[in-house]
Design a protein around this motif. Structure first.
Motif, PDB file in Angstrom:
ATOM      1  N   PHE A   1       0.823  -1.208   0.000  1.00  0.00           N
ATOM      2  CA  PHE A   1       0.000   0.000   0.000  1.00  0.00           C
ATOM      3  C   PHE A   1       0.861   1.264   0.000  1.00  0.00           C
ATOM      4  CE2 PHE A   1      -4.129  -1.934   1.926  1.00  0.00           C
ATOM      5  CZ  PHE A   1      -4.268  -2.707   0.797  1.00  0.00           C
ATOM      6  N   GLY A   2       1.981   1.225   0.716  1.00  0.00           N
ATOM      7  CA  GLY A   2       2.900   2.362   0.689  1.00  0.00           C
ATOM      8  C   GLY A   2       3.487   2.561  -0.696  1.00  0.00           C
ATOM      9  N   GLY A   3       3.775   1.463  -1.392  1.00  0.00           N
ATOM     10  CA  GLY A   3       4.270   1.562  -2.763  1.00  0.00           C
ATOM     11  C   GLY A   3       3.233   2.159  -3.691  1.00  0.00           C
ATOM     12  N   ILE A   4       1.967   1.795  -3.501  1.00  0.00           N
ATOM     13  CA  ILE A   4       0.887   2.381  -4.304  1.00  0.00           C
ATOM     14  C   ILE A   4       0.780   3.871  -4.017  1.00  0.00           C
ATOM     15  CG2 ILE A   4      -1.618   2.400  -4.636  1.00  0.00           C
ATOM     16  CD1 ILE A   4      -1.526  -0.668  -4.154  1.00  0.00           C
ATOM     17  N   ARG A   5       0.927   4.233  -2.745  1.00  0.00           N
ATOM     18  CA  ARG A   5       0.888   5.653  -2.362  1.00  0.00           C
ATOM     19  C   ARG A   5       2.011   6.425  -3.051  1.00  0.00           C
ATOM     20  NH1 ARG A   5       2.550   8.601   2.706  1.00  0.00           N
ATOM     21  NH2 ARG A   5       3.776   6.752   3.139  1.00  0.00           N
ATOM     22  N   HIS A   6       3.205   5.838  -3.077  1.00  0.00           N
ATOM     23  CA  HIS A   6       4.329   6.489  -3.755  1.00  0.00           C
ATOM     24  C   HIS A   6       4.113   6.536  -5.268  1.00  0.00           C
ATOM     25  CE1 HIS A   6       7.325   7.299  -0.612  1.00  0.00           C
ATOM     26  NE2 HIS A   6       6.710   6.328   0.033  1.00  0.00           N
ATOM     27  N   PHE A   7       3.477   5.524  -5.817  1.00  0.00           N
ATOM     28  CA  PHE A   7       3.183   5.520  -7.253  1.00  0.00           C
ATOM     29  C   PHE A   7       2.210   6.642  -7.604  1.00  0.00           C
ATOM     30  CE2 PHE A   7       0.888   3.809 -11.007  1.00  0.00           C
ATOM     31  CZ  PHE A   7       1.956   3.818 -11.888  1.00  0.00           C
ATOM     32  N   ILE A   8       1.222   6.865  -6.742  1.00  0.00           N
ATOM     33  CA  ILE A   8       0.282   7.975  -6.946  1.00  0.00           C
ATOM     34  C   ILE A   8       1.048   9.291  -6.964  1.00  0.00           C
ATOM     35  CG2 ILE A   8      -1.605   9.268  -5.867  1.00  0.00           C
ATOM     36  CD1 ILE A   8      -2.703   6.532  -4.908  1.00  0.00           C
ATOM     37  N   TRP A   9       2.002   9.447  -6.050  1.00  0.00           N
ATOM     38  CA  TRP A   9       2.810  10.664  -6.029  1.00  0.00           C
ATOM     39  C   TRP A   9       3.674  10.759  -7.280  1.00  0.00           C
ATOM     40  CZ3 TRP A   9       4.657   9.936  -0.322  1.00  0.00           C
ATOM     41  CH2 TRP A   9       3.633  10.353   0.536  1.00  0.00           C
TER      42      TRP A   9
ATOM     43  N   LEU B   1       2.912   9.838 -10.151  1.00  0.00           N
ATOM     44  CA  LEU B   1       2.050  10.291 -11.238  1.00  0.00           C
ATOM     45  C   LEU B   1       1.709  11.776 -11.120  1.00  0.00           C
ATOM     46  CD1 LEU B   1      -0.375   7.240 -11.535  1.00  0.00           C
ATOM     47  CD2 LEU B   1       1.497   7.861 -13.072  1.00  0.00           C
ATOM     48  N   GLY B   2       2.086  12.392 -10.004  1.00  0.00           N
ATOM     49  CA  GLY B   2       1.864  13.824  -9.821  1.00  0.00           C
ATOM     50  C   GLY B   2       0.605  14.171  -9.057  1.00  0.00           C
ATOM     51  N   TYR B   3      -0.002  13.204  -8.398  1.00  0.00           N
ATOM     52  CA  TYR B   3      -1.236  13.447  -7.659  1.00  0.00           C
ATOM     53  C   TYR B   3      -0.988  13.287  -6.162  1.00  0.00           C
ATOM     54  CZ  TYR B   3      -3.245  12.626 -12.254  1.00  0.00           C
ATOM     55  OH  TYR B   3      -3.537  12.691 -13.589  1.00  0.00           O
ATOM     56  N   GLY B   4      -1.894  13.858  -5.372  1.00  0.00           N
ATOM     57  CA  GLY B   4      -1.893  13.618  -3.940  1.00  0.00           C
ATOM     58  C   GLY B   4      -0.898  14.416  -3.131  1.00  0.00           C
ATOM     59  N   TYR B   5      -0.400  15.511  -3.659  1.00  0.00           N
ATOM     60  CA  TYR B   5       0.565  16.312  -2.911  1.00  0.00           C
ATOM     61  C   TYR B   5      -0.086  17.280  -1.926  1.00  0.00           C
ATOM     62  CZ  TYR B   5       4.278  14.744  -6.010  1.00  0.00           C
ATOM     63  OH  TYR B   5       5.182  13.979  -6.701  1.00  0.00           O
ATOM     64  N   GLU B   6      -1.393  17.486  -2.053  1.00  0.00           N
ATOM     65  CA  GLU B   6      -2.066  18.399  -1.137  1.00  0.00           C
ATOM     66  C   GLU B   6      -1.981  17.831   0.281  1.00  0.00           C
ATOM     67  OE1 GLU B   6      -3.863  16.891  -3.697  1.00  0.00           O
ATOM     68  OE2 GLU B   6      -3.376  18.460  -5.144  1.00  0.00           O
TER      69      GLU B   6
END
Length: 130
Positions: free
Chosen positions: A85-93, A95-100
């Motif tokens: 799940f942490g890897g998926i979270r980093h993958f989302i980042w 891709l340029g999303y989820g920085y808020e």
């Protein structure tokens, strides 16, 4: 001549930082990565036992069936799911999303809650199928 190092500001120390969910999950992600290294040795041990002899396999299965063995396997399962799940979270980042800030905090909390829930689900299904 003046001492240049005395006039430089010190880097912030961990004592000044407030532990926030994103920081905690980053630390735990690294720890679970290290734990997976050692847990994979258990998987290799199990595979070697299966290839060696029925008696050795039975002994390894007995060791995994003890309370300590079950706790270690449960921890390995949680580390695997949490690191995934942490890897998926980093993958989302990546891709340029989820920085808020609010979204990153919610994602970090979801990482922890989701990993615990999925680990429990895996073990419940594993015992039901057994």
């Amino acid at each position: 001549m003046t001492n240049v190092t005395k006039s430089r500001p010190l880097s912030p120390h961990l004592q000044i930082y407030k532990l926030i969910p994103t920081m905690a999950m980053s630390i735990v992600h690294r720890i679970t990565g290290g734990a997976l290294y050692f847990g994979t040795i258990l998987v290799a041990w199990w595979l070697i036992a299966a290839a060696t002899s029925p008696a050795y396999y039975d002994w390894v299965m007995w060791a995994f069936g003890t309370i300590i063995g079950q706790l270690v396997l449960f921890g390995y399962t949680w580390a695997l799911v949490h690191h995934l799940f942490g890897g998926i979270r980093h993958f989302i980042w990546d891709l340029g999303y989820g920085y808020e800030k609010h979204f990153a905090t919610k994602l970090a909390i979801a990482n922890l809650v989701g990993s615990v829930a999925v680990t429990l689900l895996i073990w419940i299904v594993g015992y039901a199928v057994r």
